[in-house]
Design a protein around this motif. Sequence first.
Motif, PDB file in Angstrom:
ATOM      1  N   PRO A   1      -0.446  14.659   3.938  1.00 45.40           N
ATOM      2  CA  PRO A   1       0.528  15.194   4.391  1.00 45.40           C
ATOM      3  C   PRO A   1       0.399  13.747   5.581  1.00 45.40           C
ATOM      4  O   PRO A   1       1.462  13.830   6.153  1.00 45.40           O
ATOM      5  CB  PRO A   1       0.669  16.529   5.082  1.00 45.40           C
ATOM      6  N   VAL A   2      -0.701  13.610   6.159  1.00 50.11           N
ATOM      7  CA  VAL A   2      -1.415  13.183   7.380  1.00 50.11           C
ATOM      8  C   VAL A   2      -0.933  11.714   6.611  1.00 50.11           C
ATOM      9  O   VAL A   2      -0.087  10.904   7.677  1.00 50.11           O
ATOM     10  CB  VAL A   2      -2.308  12.463   8.004  1.00 50.11           C
ATOM     11  N   LEU A   3      -1.249  10.855   5.413  1.00 45.41           N
ATOM     12  CA  LEU A   3      -0.703   9.799   5.618  1.00 45.41           C
ATOM     13  C   LEU A   3       0.993   9.315   5.298  1.00 45.41           C
ATOM     14  O   LEU A   3       0.597   8.171   5.199  1.00 45.41           O
ATOM     15  CB  LEU A   3      -1.554   9.353   4.076  1.00 45.41           C
ATOM     16  N   THR A   4       1.271  10.235   4.688  1.00 43.76           N
ATOM     17  CA  THR A   4       3.060  10.404   4.654  1.00 43.76           C
ATOM     18  C   THR A   4       3.300  10.378   5.900  1.00 43.76           C
ATOM     19  O   THR A   4       4.647   9.796   6.351  1.00 43.76           O
ATOM     20  CB  THR A   4       3.036  11.209   3.526  1.00 43.76           C
ATOM     21  N   GLY A   5       2.900  10.814   6.961  1.00 50.36           N
ATOM     22  CA  GLY A   5       3.849  11.193   8.151  1.00 50.36           C
ATOM     23  C   GLY A   5       3.379   9.346   9.174  1.00 50.36           C
ATOM     24  O   GLY A   5       4.050   9.147   9.670  1.00 50.36           O
ATOM     25  N   GLY A   6       2.125   8.996   9.192  1.00 56.76           N
ATOM     26  CA  GLY A   6       1.132   7.729   9.555  1.00 56.76           C
ATOM     27  C   GLY A   6       2.726   6.881   8.736  1.00 56.76           C
ATOM     28  O   GLY A   6       2.680   5.962   9.500  1.00 56.76           O
ATOM     29  N   LEU A   7       3.106   6.664   7.497  1.00 62.27           N
ATOM     30  CA  LEU A   7       4.067   5.889   7.177  1.00 62.27           C
ATOM     31  C   LEU A   7       5.163   5.865   7.107  1.00 62.27           C
ATOM     32  O   LEU A   7       5.829   4.502   7.683  1.00 62.27           O
ATOM     33  CB  LEU A   7       3.895   5.570   5.689  1.00 62.27           C
ATOM     34  N   LEU A   8       5.389   6.940   7.532  1.00 59.31           N
ATOM     35  CA  LEU A   8       6.761   7.292   8.182  1.00 59.31           C
ATOM     36  C   LEU A   8       6.627   6.927   9.798  1.00 59.31           C
ATOM     37  O   LEU A   8       8.078   6.436   9.279  1.00 59.31           O
ATOM     38  CB  LEU A   8       7.235   8.611   7.623  1.00 59.31           C
TER      39      LEU A   8
ATOM     40  N   LEU B   1       0.715  -0.961   0.417  1.00 58.71           N
ATOM     41  CA  LEU B   1       0.538  -0.031   0.120  1.00 58.71           C
ATOM     42  C   LEU B   1       1.008   1.148  -0.526  1.00 58.71           C
ATOM     43  O   LEU B   1       0.597   1.911  -0.657  1.00 58.71           O
ATOM     44  CB  LEU B   1      -1.381  -0.186   0.987  1.00 58.71           C
ATOM     45  N   ALA B   2       2.045   1.234   0.415  1.00 60.64           N
ATOM     46  CA  ALA B   2       2.573   2.660   1.451  1.00 60.64           C
ATOM     47  C   ALA B   2       3.293   3.080  -0.880  1.00 60.64           C
ATOM     48  O   ALA B   2       3.254   4.075  -0.912  1.00 60.64           O
ATOM     49  CB  ALA B   2       3.994   2.346   1.390  1.00 60.64           C
ATOM     50  N   MET B   3       4.031   1.570  -1.458  1.00 61.38           N
ATOM     51  CA  MET B   3       4.226   1.743  -2.923  1.00 61.38           C
ATOM     52  C   MET B   3       3.704   1.916  -3.874  1.00 61.38           C
ATOM     53  O   MET B   3       3.434   3.312  -4.737  1.00 61.38           O
ATOM     54  CB  MET B   3       5.107  -0.364  -2.824  1.00 61.38           C
ATOM     55  N   LEU B   4       2.123   1.110  -3.465  1.00 63.32           N
ATOM     56  CA  LEU B   4       1.104   1.970  -4.956  1.00 63.32           C
ATOM     57  C   LEU B   4       0.879   3.678  -4.524  1.00 63.32           C
ATOM     58  O   LEU B   4       0.837   4.454  -5.146  1.00 63.32           O
ATOM     59  CB  LEU B   4      -0.353   1.395  -3.818  1.00 63.32           C
ATOM     60  N   TYR B   5       0.601   3.558  -2.397  1.00 66.84           N
ATOM     61  CA  TYR B   5       0.656   5.201  -2.703  1.00 66.84           C
ATOM     62  C   TYR B   5       1.471   5.864  -3.276  1.00 66.84           C
ATOM     63  O   TYR B   5       1.104   7.302  -3.561  1.00 66.84           O
ATOM     64  CB  TYR B   5       0.260   5.582  -0.541  1.00 66.84           C
TER      65      TYR B   5
ATOM     66  N   MET C   1      14.858  -2.314   3.257  1.00 60.60           N
ATOM     67  CA  MET C   1      13.681  -2.009   2.349  1.00 60.60           C
ATOM     68  C   MET C   1      12.666  -1.129   3.065  1.00 60.60           C
ATOM     69  O   MET C   1      11.992  -0.588   2.801  1.00 60.60           O
ATOM     70  CB  MET C   1      12.514  -3.333   2.195  1.00 60.60           C
ATOM     71  N   ALA C   2      12.720  -0.801   4.480  1.00 59.00           N
ATOM     72  CA  ALA C   2      12.084  -0.526   5.004  1.00 59.00           C
ATOM     73  C   ALA C   2      12.409   0.869   5.344  1.00 59.00           C
ATOM     74  O   ALA C   2      12.066   2.472   5.407  1.00 59.00           O
ATOM     75  CB  ALA C   2      12.320  -0.769   6.766  1.00 59.00           C
ATOM     76  N   LEU C   3      14.347   1.571   5.266  1.00 60.42           N
ATOM     77  CA  LEU C   3      15.276   2.433   5.570  1.00 60.42           C
ATOM     78  C   LEU C   3      14.902   2.784   4.126  1.00 60.42           C
ATOM     79  O   LEU C   3      15.116   4.443   3.703  1.00 60.42           O
ATOM     80  CB  LEU C   3      16.502   1.835   5.621  1.00 60.42           C
ATOM     81  N   ALA C   4      14.791   2.250   3.156  1.00 63.54           N
ATOM     82  CA  ALA C   4      14.836   2.416   1.746  1.00 63.54           C
ATOM     83  C   ALA C   4      12.824   3.047   1.644  1.00 63.54           C
ATOM     84  O   ALA C   4      12.807   4.450   0.977  1.00 63.54           O
ATOM     85  CB  ALA C   4      14.641   1.449   0.625  1.00 63.54           C
ATOM     86  N   THR C   5      12.114   2.788   1.920  1.00 64.85           N
ATOM     87  CA  THR C   5      10.608   2.820   2.227  1.00 64.85           C
ATOM     88  C   THR C   5      10.854   4.598   2.815  1.00 64.85           C
ATOM     89  O   THR C   5      10.049   5.370   2.259  1.00 64.85           O
ATOM     90  CB  THR C   5       9.908   2.221   2.400  1.00 64.85           C
ATOM     91  N   VAL C   6      11.406   4.649   4.089  1.00 62.49           N
ATOM     92  CA  VAL C   6      11.640   6.010   4.815  1.00 62.49           C
ATOM     93  C   VAL C   6      12.643   7.048   3.907  1.00 62.49           C
ATOM     94  O   VAL C   6      12.007   7.622   4.215  1.00 62.49           O
ATOM     95  CB  VAL C   6      12.626   5.326   5.877  1.00 62.49           C
ATOM     96  N   ALA C   7      13.031   6.273   3.118  1.00 59.01           N
ATOM     97  CA  ALA C   7      13.485   7.062   2.524  1.00 59.01           C
ATOM     98  C   ALA C   7      13.089   8.235   1.284  1.00 59.01           C
ATOM     99  O   ALA C   7      13.167   8.934   1.398  1.00 59.01           O
ATOM    100  CB  ALA C   7      15.609   7.083   2.011  1.00 59.01           C
ATOM    101  N   MET C   8      12.002   7.165   0.633  1.00 55.70           N
ATOM    102  CA  MET C   8      11.889   7.466  -0.474  1.00 55.70           C
ATOM    103  C   MET C   8      10.697   7.653   0.006  1.00 55.70           C
ATOM    104  O   MET C   8       9.752   8.885  -0.871  1.00 55.70           O
ATOM    105  CB  MET C   8      10.896   6.433  -1.502  1.00 55.70           C
ATOM    106  N   LEU C   9       9.452   8.159   1.196  1.00 54.58           N
ATOM    107  CA  LEU C   9       8.527   8.740   1.679  1.00 54.58           C
ATOM    108  C   LEU C   9       9.039  10.199   2.331  1.00 54.58           C
ATOM    109  O   LEU C   9       7.999  11.068   1.793  1.00 54.58           O
ATOM    110  CB  LEU C   9       8.206   7.831   3.224  1.00 54.58           C
ATOM    111  N   VAL C  10      10.263  10.304   2.344  1.00 54.32           N
ATOM    112  CA  VAL C  10      10.582  11.116   3.296  1.00 54.32           C
ATOM    113  C   VAL C  10      10.638  12.357   1.779  1.00 54.32           C
ATOM    114  O   VAL C  10      10.826  13.890   2.077  1.00 54.32           O
ATOM    115  CB  VAL C  10      11.855  11.450   3.923  1.00 54.32           C
ATOM    116  N   THR C  11      11.521  12.612   0.590  1.00 54.66           N
ATOM    117  CA  THR C  11      11.779  12.451  -0.404  1.00 54.66           C
ATOM    118  C   THR C  11      10.485  12.870  -1.441  1.00 54.66           C
ATOM    119  O   THR C  11      10.707  13.930  -1.974  1.00 54.66           O
ATOM    120  CB  THR C  11      12.859  12.394  -1.431  1.00 54.66           C
ATOM    121  N   LEU C  12       9.424  12.693  -0.935  1.00 51.86           N
ATOM    122  CA  LEU C  12       8.129  12.298  -1.585  1.00 51.86           C
ATOM    123  C   LEU C  12       7.525  14.110  -1.639  1.00 51.86           C
ATOM    124  O   LEU C  12       7.619  14.260  -0.664  1.00 51.86           O
ATOM    125  CB  LEU C  12       7.048  11.616  -0.661  1.00 51.86           C
TER     126      LEU C  12
END
Length: 196
Positions: free
Chosen positions: A127-134, A97-101, A185-196
């Motif tokens: 922003p709320v969804l991004t923050g929740g995923l972060l 779901l995070a990757m879909l988002y 992969m979790a670290l990479a997801t954090v990095a990708m979410l931060v740059t979104l």
Amino acid sequence: MHGATLSGWLLVVLCAATGVYCLLRMRACAGEERRAAGGEALMGLGMAVMALPATVVAQPGWSWAVYAAVFGGAALFGLAGAARRGGHHLHHLVGSLAMLYMAVAMAAPVAQGAHSGHATGTAGGIPVLTGGLLLYYTVYVLRAGARLAPAPSALPKTGPVTVTGGPGPAWAHRPELTLVCRLSMALATVAMLVTL
């Protein structure tokens, strides 16, 4: 995703290496563990492609729709697995779901006429969804890192630590390597979410 070219390439290498390891692990496992490794391979390789720096590799506008379709399908598969078995399948569902988002968030600027979602600097999400995923992934990274740290009683008392032997035939069944894969992969997801 946004970000400097060097950090983008480092993210690509990390995700690709993780995806390849998961593919190799998938070949060596069976049953439920094989399905989990396959899902993680899809996630790692998909993240590697999504993280390609836009300044070097301009992805076509339709690619974000393809990513959204692939990870949407993975999310449906993850939902079915989580409903039947729960446990780590719930984490796979959140990851899909995070990757879909992120794919949908990156497709929005492309749909508005920009030539590449991550090149324009206008992509974003809720922003709320991004923050929740972060928050979710930060907690996951901290918990996984804590599980990887050796317990004080497991540390050697004196002398150097020597490693003998090779990877052995059971390298795919080593839980610490699987945890490192998931942590990466979790670290990479954090990095990708931060740059979104």
